[in-house]
Design an enzyme around this catalytic site. Structure first.
Site, PDB file in Angstrom:
ATOM      1  N   CYS A  24       0.402   1.870   8.894  1.00  0.00           N
ATOM      2  CA  CYS A  24       1.143   0.814   8.226  1.00  0.00           C
ATOM      3  C   CYS A  24       0.458  -0.530   8.161  1.00  0.00           C
ATOM      4  O   CYS A  24       0.222  -1.145   9.199  1.00  0.00           O
ATOM      5  CB  CYS A  24       2.402   0.537   9.023  1.00  0.00           C
ATOM      6  SG  CYS A  24       3.732   1.507   8.566  1.00  0.00           S
ATOM      7  N   GLU A  76       0.809  -1.206   0.000  1.00  0.00           N
ATOM      8  CA  GLU A  76       0.000   0.000   0.000  1.00  0.00           C
ATOM      9  C   GLU A  76       0.847   1.263   0.000  1.00  0.00           C
ATOM     10  O   GLU A  76       2.030   1.253   0.346  1.00  0.00           O
ATOM     11  CB  GLU A  76      -0.936  -0.009   1.202  1.00  0.00           C
ATOM     12  CG  GLU A  76      -0.281  -0.476   2.477  1.00  0.00           C
ATOM     13  CD  GLU A  76      -1.283  -0.717   3.611  1.00  0.00           C
ATOM     14  OE1 GLU A  76      -2.001  -1.730   3.556  1.00  0.00           O
ATOM     15  OE2 GLU A  76      -1.324   0.103   4.522  1.00  0.00           O
TER      16      GLU A  76
HETATM   17  N1  SAH Z   1      10.239   0.101   9.261  1.00  0.00           N
HETATM   18  C1  SAH Z   1      10.352   1.517   9.200  1.00  0.00           C
HETATM   19  C2  SAH Z   1       9.333   2.193   8.323  1.00  0.00           C
HETATM   20  C3  SAH Z   1       7.928   1.691   8.360  1.00  0.00           C
HETATM   21  S1  SAH Z   1       7.004   1.998   9.838  1.00  0.00           S
HETATM   22  C4  SAH Z   1      10.376   2.114  10.586  1.00  0.00           C
HETATM   23  O1  SAH Z   1      10.308   1.346  11.551  1.00  0.00           O
HETATM   24  O2  SAH Z   1      10.524   3.305  10.725  1.00  0.00           O
HETATM   25  C5  SAH Z   1       6.695   3.718   9.791  1.00  0.00           C
HETATM   26  C6  SAH Z   1       6.337   4.332  11.126  1.00  0.00           C
HETATM   27  O3  SAH Z   1       4.984   4.033  11.495  1.00  0.00           O
HETATM   28  C7  SAH Z   1       7.217   3.835  12.252  1.00  0.00           C
HETATM   29  O4  SAH Z   1       7.595   4.900  13.077  1.00  0.00           O
HETATM   30  C8  SAH Z   1       6.271   2.886  12.951  1.00  0.00           C
HETATM   31  O5  SAH Z   1       6.717   2.651  14.244  1.00  0.00           O
HETATM   32  C9  SAH Z   1       4.956   3.617  12.836  1.00  0.00           C
HETATM   33  N2  SAH Z   1       3.758   2.826  13.101  1.00  0.00           N
HETATM   34  C10 SAH Z   1       3.572   1.505  12.947  1.00  0.00           C
HETATM   35  N3  SAH Z   1       2.329   1.136  13.324  1.00  0.00           N
HETATM   36  C11 SAH Z   1       1.699   2.267  13.725  1.00  0.00           C
HETATM   37  C12 SAH Z   1       0.399   2.547  14.239  1.00  0.00           C
HETATM   38  N4  SAH Z   1      -0.511   1.591  14.388  1.00  0.00           N
HETATM   39  N5  SAH Z   1       0.098   3.835  14.556  1.00  0.00           N
HETATM   40  C13 SAH Z   1       1.021   4.811  14.385  1.00  0.00           C
HETATM   41  N6  SAH Z   1       2.248   4.612  13.900  1.00  0.00           N
HETATM   42  C14 SAH Z   1       2.599   3.348  13.586  1.00  0.00           C
END
Ligand code: SAH
Length: 340
Positions: A330, A89
């Site tokens: 995500c 996505e």
């Molecule tokens: N793997 C990378 C990029 C993808 S995640 C990373 O860890 O940065 C992108 C961001 O979204 C990260 O900061 C992650 O911790 C956050 N994230 C994941 N699930 C989330 C949720 N349910 N609500 C808010 N942010 C979330």
């Protein structure tokens, strides 16, 4: 055969040079593909028949398939199907300063952060360069507008697909290609230290965001498995190196999880940890998902955390909540689609 959207400008120049041909042809091809956005070799009118025939034997045009789009006022979320039927996505966000896109870098993710939906869906494979480039091209075509900013914050860990991510950045950043400025591109990582170092030595001023989410190893260990491998001190060390090389301000992302990392003590220790580092903290209201038991912190706790950082002179912003109605966190759209 290679997908045309997966080759960098430098690689294409080399392709022509290796054939004792003129490297200028790479400029022409990129112009057709990325400036004029044609979809087949037949349309490249200023390029000789022989070159076209040769290219047709070595390259093909193929993008992804958009299988679902959900829209809100300031956000649109796309679900793409890949040629092997996997799903990823991307999210487009409309800001007053431009239009940004958040793209996926892998099918699923192996990092396994406890709060994250993408981690529930184990990594199937890395995205190919053309699959990342395609997300940009297809969205621009769909909204009939050029994107101004790219964040690599969708499904996947960009630094677990490092080489493809770098080629992707080369293509979107190239003045001959999609031409989005390096300072308008942000890579977000959970903190894979050796790759942060490698990225610091990459010759572009691309922004870096670190998903820190906790001020101490004790708390971070509980919510992010990767902390068992790379400790907070090691991340901070590598970030200092990145700043020394690029002179860019780093973002620390901090999801506010109720009762886990949102206390005043956490805010104080985070302030101490980040003191003197050219950075700011982006506080992220947690987007709750039905599969995971974490809850978002309430407004008071969030503001209290914000105030303490401010008082300690740490730059801090609160992320606007885009698209909670469209499952923009995500991996959420994909995960909902698969359950239907
Ligand atoms: N793997 C990378 C990029 C993808 S995640 C990373 O860890 O940065 C992108 C961001 O979204 C990260 O900061 C992650 O911790 C956050 N994230 C994941 N699930 C989330 C949720 N349910 N609500 C808010 N942010 C979330």
């Amino acid at each position: 055969m290679r997908n045309i959207y997966g080759i960098t400008f430098e690689e294409l120049e080399k392709y022509f040079l290796d054939k004792n041909d003129k490297k200028f042809k790479a400029v022409q091809v990129f112009d057709w593909v990325y400036k004029k956005r044609i979809n087949s070799f037949d349309e490249m009118r200023n390029i000789s028949k022989d070159t076209i025939n040769d290219m047709m034997n070595n390259f093909y045009f193929q993008k992804l398939e958009i299988i679902r789009k959900q829209e809100d006022i300031d956000v649109a979320k796309y679900l793409f199907k890949l040629s092997d039927n996997e799903l990823v996505e991307a999210v487009v966000m409309y800001h007053d300063y431009g239009t940004s896109i958040c793209i996926s870098t892998q099918v699923g993710c192996n990092i396994g952060c406890k709060f994250c939906e993408s981690g529930r869906l184990k990594k199937v494979r890395n995205l190919e360069v053309y699959e990342m480039v395609s997300q940009i091209l297809m969205v621009e075509e769909d909204i009939d507008k050029r994107l101004s900013h790219i964040v690599l914050m969708g499904i996947g860990e960009p630094f677990d697909n490092y080489d493809n991510v770098i080629k992707f950045i080369d293509i979107v950043n190239s003045g001959k290609g999609i031409d989005i400025g390096s300072r308008h591109i942000t890579v977000s990582t959970c903190g894979i230290v050796p790759k942060i170092i490698e990225f610091s030595n990459y010759d572009k001023q691309v922004n870096l965001a670190i998903s820190l989410h906790a001020p101490t190893n004790e708390i971070r260990d509980k919510i992010m498995n990767i902390n068992k491998v790379y400790k907070i001190e090691d991340i901070i060390e590598s970030i200092k190196y990145y700043i020394s090389k690029t002179n860019r301000r780093v973002t620390f992302e901090y999801i506010m999880l109720d009762g886990i990392n949102d206390s005043s003590e956490c805010a104080v220790s985070l302030s101490k940890l980040l003191k003197g580092i050219n950075c700011y903290v982006n506080i992220i209201p947690y987007n709750e998902t039905s599969h995971i038991e974490y809850k978002k912190s309430n407004k008071e706790k969030l503001m209290n955390f914000y105030d303490i950082l401010k008082k300690n002179n740490i730059g801090v912003t609160i992320r606007r909540e885009f698209g909670s109605k469209v499952n923009a966190a995500c991996g959420q759209l994909r995960s909902h689609y698969e359950e239907e």
